[in-house]
Scaffold this motif. Structure first.
Motif, PDB file in Angstrom:
ATOM      1  N   TRP A   1       0.809  -1.214   0.000  1.00 15.30           N
ATOM      2  CA  TRP A   1       0.000   0.000   0.000  1.00 15.30           C
ATOM      3  C   TRP A   1       0.849   1.275   0.000  1.00 15.30           C
ATOM      4  O   TRP A   1       0.353   2.369  -0.256  1.00 15.30           O
ATOM      5  N   ARG A   2       2.138   1.114   0.233  1.00 19.61           N
ATOM      6  CA  ARG A   2       3.075   2.242   0.083  1.00 19.61           C
ATOM      7  C   ARG A   2       4.400   1.682  -0.414  1.00 19.61           C
ATOM      8  O   ARG A   2       4.791   0.558  -0.079  1.00 19.61           O
ATOM      9  N   GLU A   3       5.082   2.474  -1.235  1.00 17.13           N
ATOM     10  CA  GLU A   3       6.370   2.092  -1.823  1.00 17.13           C
ATOM     11  C   GLU A   3       7.207   3.352  -2.003  1.00 17.13           C
ATOM     12  O   GLU A   3       6.665   4.463  -2.057  1.00 17.13           O
ATOM     13  N   LEU A   4       8.531   3.171  -2.113  1.00 14.46           N
ATOM     14  CA  LEU A   4       9.393   4.274  -2.535  1.00 14.46           C
ATOM     15  C   LEU A   4       9.512   4.158  -4.047  1.00 14.46           C
ATOM     16  O   LEU A   4       9.836   3.091  -4.571  1.00 14.46           O
ATOM     17  N   VAL A   5       9.227   5.252  -4.758  1.00 11.30           N
ATOM     18  CA  VAL A   5       9.241   5.232  -6.222  1.00 11.30           C
ATOM     19  C   VAL A   5      10.251   6.255  -6.741  1.00 11.30           C
ATOM     20  O   VAL A   5      10.730   7.108  -5.984  1.00 11.30           O
ATOM     21  N   HIS A   6      10.556   6.150  -8.034  1.00 14.78           N
ATOM     22  CA  HIS A   6      11.583   7.013  -8.629  1.00 14.78           C
ATOM     23  C   HIS A   6      11.051   7.657  -9.905  1.00 14.78           C
ATOM     24  O   HIS A   6      10.362   7.011 -10.691  1.00 14.78           O
ATOM     25  N   LEU A   7      11.391   8.917 -10.099  1.00 13.89           N
ATOM     26  CA  LEU A   7      11.117   9.651 -11.333  1.00 13.89           C
ATOM     27  C   LEU A   7      12.480  10.076 -11.891  1.00 13.89           C
ATOM     28  O   LEU A   7      12.912  11.220 -11.716  1.00 13.89           O
ATOM     29  N   PRO A   8      13.197   9.129 -12.530  1.00  8.40           N
ATOM     30  CA  PRO A   8      14.601   9.375 -12.896  1.00  8.40           C
ATOM     31  C   PRO A   8      14.817  10.561 -13.832  1.00  8.40           C
ATOM     32  O   PRO A   8      15.802  11.281 -13.694  1.00  8.40           O
ATOM     33  N   GLU A   9      13.912  10.788 -14.775  1.00  3.20           N
ATOM     34  CA  GLU A   9      14.074  11.901 -15.720  1.00  3.20           C
ATOM     35  C   GLU A   9      13.960  13.251 -15.017  1.00  3.20           C
ATOM     36  O   GLU A   9      14.489  14.250 -15.485  1.00  3.20           O
ATOM     37  N   LEU A  10      13.280  13.277 -13.879  1.00  6.69           N
ATOM     38  CA  LEU A  10      13.123  14.515 -13.117  1.00  6.69           C
ATOM     39  C   LEU A  10      14.168  14.641 -12.010  1.00  6.69           C
ATOM     40  O   LEU A  10      14.215  15.640 -11.303  1.00  6.69           O
ATOM     41  N   GLY A  11      14.987  13.596 -11.839  1.00  9.22           N
ATOM     42  CA  GLY A  11      16.007  13.608 -10.793  1.00  9.22           C
ATOM     43  C   GLY A  11      15.428  13.405  -9.406  1.00  9.22           C
ATOM     44  O   GLY A  11      16.040  13.795  -8.412  1.00  9.22           O
ATOM     45  N   LEU A  12      14.243  12.791  -9.323  1.00 11.90           N
ATOM     46  CA  LEU A  12      13.601  12.550  -8.039  1.00 11.90           C
ATOM     47  C   LEU A  12      13.682  11.058  -7.718  1.00 11.90           C
ATOM     48  O   LEU A  12      13.233  10.229  -8.510  1.00 11.90           O
ATOM     49  N   HIS A  13      14.233  10.726  -6.562  1.00  8.76           N
ATOM     50  CA  HIS A  13      14.448   9.327  -6.193  1.00  8.76           C
ATOM     51  C   HIS A  13      13.933   9.058  -4.787  1.00  8.76           C
ATOM     52  O   HIS A  13      13.929   9.951  -3.936  1.00  8.76           O
ATOM     53  N   ALA A  14      13.497   7.827  -4.569  1.00  2.76           N
ATOM     54  CA  ALA A  14      13.015   7.361  -3.261  1.00  2.76           C
ATOM     55  C   ALA A  14      11.907   8.265  -2.715  1.00  2.76           C
ATOM     56  O   ALA A  14      11.941   8.695  -1.565  1.00  2.76           O
ATOM     57  N   ILE A  15      10.910   8.523  -3.549  1.00  4.08           N
ATOM     58  CA  ILE A  15       9.764   9.342  -3.142  1.00  4.08           C
ATOM     59  C   ILE A  15       8.756   8.425  -2.442  1.00  4.08           C
ATOM     60  O   ILE A  15       8.309   7.440  -3.030  1.00  4.08           O
TER      61      ILE A  15
END
Length: 154
Positions: free
Chosen positions: A13-27
């Motif tokens: 129900w919750r995870e750490l996700v990444h948006l690599p093209e935006l430089g956002l990690h472990a959201i």
């Protein structure tokens, strides 16, 4: 004879996700099958054009770390998105690669003020469909750096 169903990775129900093209990690992201569109906490700064394409520049605040990251992404649309309280807000929608565990794909993500929410990102069912199944009794199933937790406590 029909093919057996494809085995899909399981998310909690919750995870750490990444948006690599935006430089956002472990959201930290809440998995929400009740929401159609994924959503990211971002404050829109400006809309601009580059090489004939519409872009949006926005800021993502990580309050706990006292960090503000400015990102740019191709702006796909401005859409009316109905929130859980039934209110429709017009939001910028961007497309960006999203990585959950080992699975990376392009996702549509609305930019919203999520400052009152526990999670800066919400993963909606459009991103989950045909990629993941959800086990809401667990957390961090696709987040190897976190210990898998059973139950719903934060």
């Amino acid at each position: 004879m029909s093919k057996p169903p494809k085995t899909l990775p399981v998310v909690g129900w919750r995870e750490l996700v990444h948006l690599p093209e935006l430089g956002l990690h472990a959201i930290p992201a809440k998995i929400d099958t009740g929401a159609r569109t994924s959503s990211l906490h971002g404050e829109v700064i400006e809309e601009f054009e580059r090489d004939g394409e519409k872009y949006v520049r926005f800021a993502v605040d990580f309050d706990q770390q006292h960090v503000r990251q400015v990102c740019e992404a191709v702006h796909v649309d401005v859409r009316g998105i109905t929130s859980s309280n039934g209110e429709t807000q017009y939001r910028y929608v961007i497309k960006s690669p999203l990585k959950i565990g080992d699975v990376e794909f392009r996702a549509e993500i609305s930019l919203a003020d999520r400052s009152d929410m526990k999670f800066p990102m919400l993963i909606g069912r459009s991103s989950l469909r045909r990629r993941f199944v959800v086990d809401s009794g667990y957390s961090w199933l696709q987040t190897p750096e976190m210990k898998v937790k059973k139950g719903h406590k934060l």
